[in-house]
Scaffold this active site. Sequence first.
Site, PDB file in Angstrom:
ATOM      1  N   SER A  26       0.869  -1.166   0.000  1.00  0.00           N
ATOM      2  CA  SER A  26       0.000   0.000   0.000  1.00  0.00           C
ATOM      3  C   SER A  26       0.911   1.222   0.000  1.00  0.00           C
ATOM      4  CB  SER A  26      -0.930  -0.045   1.226  1.00  0.00           C
ATOM      5  OG  SER A  26      -1.780   1.073   1.259  1.00  0.00           O
ATOM      6  N   TYR A  63      -4.614   8.179  -6.289  1.00  0.00           N
ATOM      7  CA  TYR A  63      -3.578   7.322  -5.711  1.00  0.00           C
ATOM      8  C   TYR A  63      -3.905   7.022  -4.253  1.00  0.00           C
ATOM      9  CZ  TYR A  63       0.993   5.713  -4.093  1.00  0.00           C
ATOM     10  OH  TYR A  63       1.996   4.978  -3.538  1.00  0.00           O
ATOM     11  N   LYS A  71      -4.772   3.372  -2.412  1.00  0.00           N
ATOM     12  CA  LYS A  71      -3.973   2.845  -1.307  1.00  0.00           C
ATOM     13  C   LYS A  71      -4.818   2.619  -0.056  1.00  0.00           C
ATOM     14  CE  LYS A  71      -0.448   2.446  -3.847  1.00  0.00           C
ATOM     15  NZ  LYS A  71      -0.048   1.103  -4.270  1.00  0.00           N
ATOM     16  N   THR A  81      13.281   4.979  -5.065  1.00  0.00           N
ATOM     17  CA  THR A  81      12.941   4.174  -6.238  1.00  0.00           C
ATOM     18  C   THR A  81      12.719   5.149  -7.391  1.00  0.00           C
ATOM     19  OG1 THR A  81      10.563   4.288  -5.852  1.00  0.00           O
ATOM     20  CG2 THR A  81      11.773   2.489  -4.762  1.00  0.00           C
TER      21      THR A  81
END
Length: 164
Positions: free
Chosen positions: A21, A35, A39, A70
């Site tokens: 999540s 988004y 989640k 990331t």
Amino acid sequence: MCRAVLSVMRKNRSGHIFNISSIAGVNAMAGASVYSASKFAVSGFSEALAQEVAGFGIKVTAVQPGAFQTDFLDPSSAHFADQGIEDYNAFSEKIVAASNANNHQQKGDPDKLAQALLSLSNDADVPPRFLAGSDAINMANSRLATLGAELQNWENLSRSTDNG
């Protein structure tokens, strides 16, 4: 994926599902409403599923990471609307600028998160939610404080909706 593995896990009377999540599933973020909604859905699904499969020896944990290094904010991954809404132009520019400034500067280390998940997978007592990263902890604590204040401020009105 859960449906695919649950039959085997039920048969074996064991297993552990990690659903990824986000802290956005605890504390919604302006500029990321869809988004955040997705989640929250992953977190709620995971929490309910954990209750449903606990009797089979199966564990479910919603992993709610903060910002990790990331490509999440990288232009190769993060896409913004080509045509914005004039009323939101200034806000949108701030979001894009913040994404660019924070790209690959996030505090979270994906390798350390992987190690934490491996540690959790070997633990007999696992949480239904795992907040990953100091920023996630800080945001969740802030959300808890806000929620506590909301409950206290509106408790009387809320209770007034009961019968009798």
